[in-house]
Design an enzyme around this catalytic site. Structure first.
Site, PDB file in Angstrom:
ATOM      1  CG  HIS A 136      -0.513   0.310   2.511  1.00 36.26           C
ATOM      2  ND1 HIS A 136      -0.374   1.600   2.983  1.00 36.26           N
ATOM      3  CD2 HIS A 136      -0.150  -0.489   3.532  1.00 36.26           C
ATOM      4  CE1 HIS A 136       0.053   1.568   4.242  1.00 36.26           C
ATOM      5  NE2 HIS A 136       0.203   0.314   4.604  1.00 36.26           N
ATOM      6  CG  ASP A 148       2.053   1.806   7.926  1.00 38.90           C
ATOM      7  OD1 ASP A 148       1.787   1.222   6.856  1.00 38.90           O
ATOM      8  OD2 ASP A 148       1.206   1.984   8.824  1.00 38.90           O
ATOM      9  CD  GLU A 182      -3.180  -0.996   5.016  1.00 43.76           C
ATOM     10  OE1 GLU A 182      -3.119  -1.991   5.751  1.00 43.76           O
ATOM     11  OE2 GLU A 182      -2.930   0.154   5.431  1.00 43.76           O
ATOM     12  CG  HIS A 298      -0.806   4.091  12.010  1.00 44.23           C
ATOM     13  ND1 HIS A 298      -2.004   3.427  12.111  1.00 44.23           N
ATOM     14  CD2 HIS A 298      -0.244   3.647  10.846  1.00 44.23           C
ATOM     15  CE1 HIS A 298      -2.155   2.604  11.077  1.00 44.23           C
ATOM     16  NE2 HIS A 298      -1.095   2.719  10.305  1.00 44.23           N
ATOM     17  CG  ASP A 313      20.228  -4.618   1.710  1.00 46.73           C
ATOM     18  OD1 ASP A 313      19.798  -4.709   0.546  1.00 46.73           O
ATOM     19  OD2 ASP A 313      21.396  -4.905   2.026  1.00 46.73           O
TER      20      ASP A 313
END
Ligand code: TRP
Ligand code: ZN
Ligand code: CA
Length: 475
Positions: A136, A148, A182, A298, A313
């Protein structure tokens, strides 16, 4: 789960085994040995599976820097309905278009705002076997969303660009996706799945999800869904000596759930969100125990500095490995493999069961390097003793029981010197579950419908469940 010692009465478990006999037929004489078990156990090399490139972490980080700049220039976020989201989509789309992908912008409406999914198809591959990877691209409104889920978005993007750099010619059709909204409840990915016809849904052989793969205090979590995808990731991590755990911080909390809900096999990677890293986890992974995997989850501090480069990585390289491994498996030559037809249940801690496979029309003996693909679904594989039985009953031990091996499933390929056995006859996979509680089964033939997946399984890559198949040598 608790587990009894291996001294308990024996049970038969269901093996999934695919025995591949390369019917080279080199020997005509057949001094058939009596029932002396022989050791096998080396995993066959996958001749046709191409090796993935190392994904340059600098490139992945450069995408994150761009996403951070986009957030900064657009009120600090890249959330659904905000200008920073569309700018993020435009950035990713521009890279993919320049690299030769066929991109599609899919629009939907959620909470009164227009949302976008970006779909990128790499030309070629079997249109009836579509391998997908996605992430997302939206953030929450409180921050830039770099871990995120800039992290997953950048890893999927750089893997797609690596496909282009390699000018990869996969056997499967490759499709990459970036989902909108999302954070509002998997809205974009649900919209995409619902927009597919039943036929197109059935063509998707697997979906791999990356959501939060660069957490600053990382754990290494693999989704416990499709066993084949799971195995590809676990094996990759085993190869670099990094232990993994099963993802448990909210199954169904990301876009893979939209696919899983319609029966598409899914897998994925995750480095942890707001859950706290335990002392045991810090001991094996480093980092700080008693602290969240991502303290900025968040929140406004999920910025460019909220990334562990090593984790990012590893997960980028792991994704490329999975795409190359699952996407480039060659199909078997038609008519030259044999598969047993029936599922076999493996009773808990009971007598052995067998899965039979009749081979005819071959001359001479079985090969000196007979490949035996085994696919057994089981919740504690240490319970299982697995043998290949030649037509004359000679047993070749593939796997012993082990009370300490708590992993699930046996999905691998063993190599057996079967050169003293005639190729023709009924071969059997024999499986016994020798400890109580955990159970399993040998998978069904319909899982073998996909020849590319079967080939990968035969090469020890475990894409699907297989029973027993005998194939001639390949070149
Ligand atoms: N974006 C997800 C969410 O906000 C992050 C997440 C939490 C997650 N738990 C997960 C992603 C487990 C994958 C797997 O809920
Ligand atoms: Zn997320
Ligand atoms: Ca058992």
């Amino acid at each position: 789960m608790t587990h009894p010692s291996s001294d308990l009465p024996r049970n038969i478990s269901r093996p999934l085994a695919a025995a591949l006999v390369a019917a080279a037929g080199l020997l005509t004489a057949s001094p058939v040995s009596s029932a002396t078990p022989e050791r096998a156990g080396s995993v066959a090399a996958g001749a046709e599976i191409l090796a993935a490139p190392d994904i340059p972490i600098g490139n992945v980080k450069a995408h994150l820097a761009q996403l951070q700049s986009i957030a900064t220039a657009n009120g600090g976020n890249r959330a659904h309905g905000r200008t920073g989201y569309k700018a993020s989509i435009d950035y990713v789309k521009g890279k993919l278009d320049a690299a030769g992908f066929t991109t599609t912008l899919q629009q939907f409406t959620s909470s009164g705002s227009t949302g976008y999914n970006l779909i990128a198809d790499w030309p070629g591959g079997d249109p009836n076997q579509v391998l997908m990877a996605g992430a997302h691209l939206d953030s929450v409104s409180s921050g830039a969303g770099i871990n995120d889920n800039g992290s997953g978005s950048a890893a999927v993007l750089e893997t797609a660009l690596a496909v282009s750099r390699a000018q990869l010619q996969p056997t499967k059709h490759l499709r990459f996706a970036w989902w909108g909204a999302e954070e509002l409840g998997l809205v974009g990915s649900k919209y995409y799945v619902n927009s597919l016809s039943a036929t197109d849904r059935a063509r998707v052989s697997g979906y791999i999800n990356l959501d939060m793969v660069g957490s600053p205090n990382p754990g290494y979590f693999v989704y416990d869904d499709d066993p084949a995808i799971e195995k590809v990731f676990k094996d990759w991590y085993t190869g670099i000596g990094v232990p993994t755990e099963i993802e448990t911080e909210g199954d169904g909390r990301s876009d893979h759930a939209s696919f899983k809900n319609v029966g598409i096999p899914v897998g994925g990677l995750f480095t942890g969100a707001s859950r706290t890293k335990t002392a045991a986890q810090a001991a094996k992974w480093g980092g700080t125990s008693g602290q969240a995997f991502d303290r900025c989850y968040h929140s406004s501090c999920d910025t460019n500095t909220n990334i562990n480069d090593v984790a990012l990585d590893h997960n980028s390289d792991a994704l490329a490995h999975a795409i190359w491994t699952l996407g480039t498996a060659e199909p078997l030559p038609p008519g030259e493999s044999y598969e047993s037809a029936a599922d076999v249940a493996i009773p808990d801690n009971a007598a052995a069961v067998t899965s039979a496979l009749a081979v005819s029309g071959r001359t001479g003996n079985a090969p000196a390097a007979l490949r035996v693909g085994v696919d057994i679904k089981h919740t504690w594989r240490g319970d299982l003793v697995v043998d290949l039985l030649a037509p004359d009953g000679t047993a070749y031990r593939l796997k012993n029981s082990s009370s300490s091996d708590s992993e699930d499933n046996v999905i691998t390929t063993y190599t057996v010197d079967a050169s003293s056995e005639t190729a023709n006859g009924t071969w059997r996979l024999r499986v016994q579950d020798v400890a109580s509680q955990d159970t399993g089964y040998i998978d069904r033939r319909d899982d073998l419908a996909d020849p590319a997946a079967r080939e990968a399984l035969l090469d020890g890559l475990g894409v699907v469940a297989v029973e027993i198949g005998l194939v001639p040598p390949r070149h």
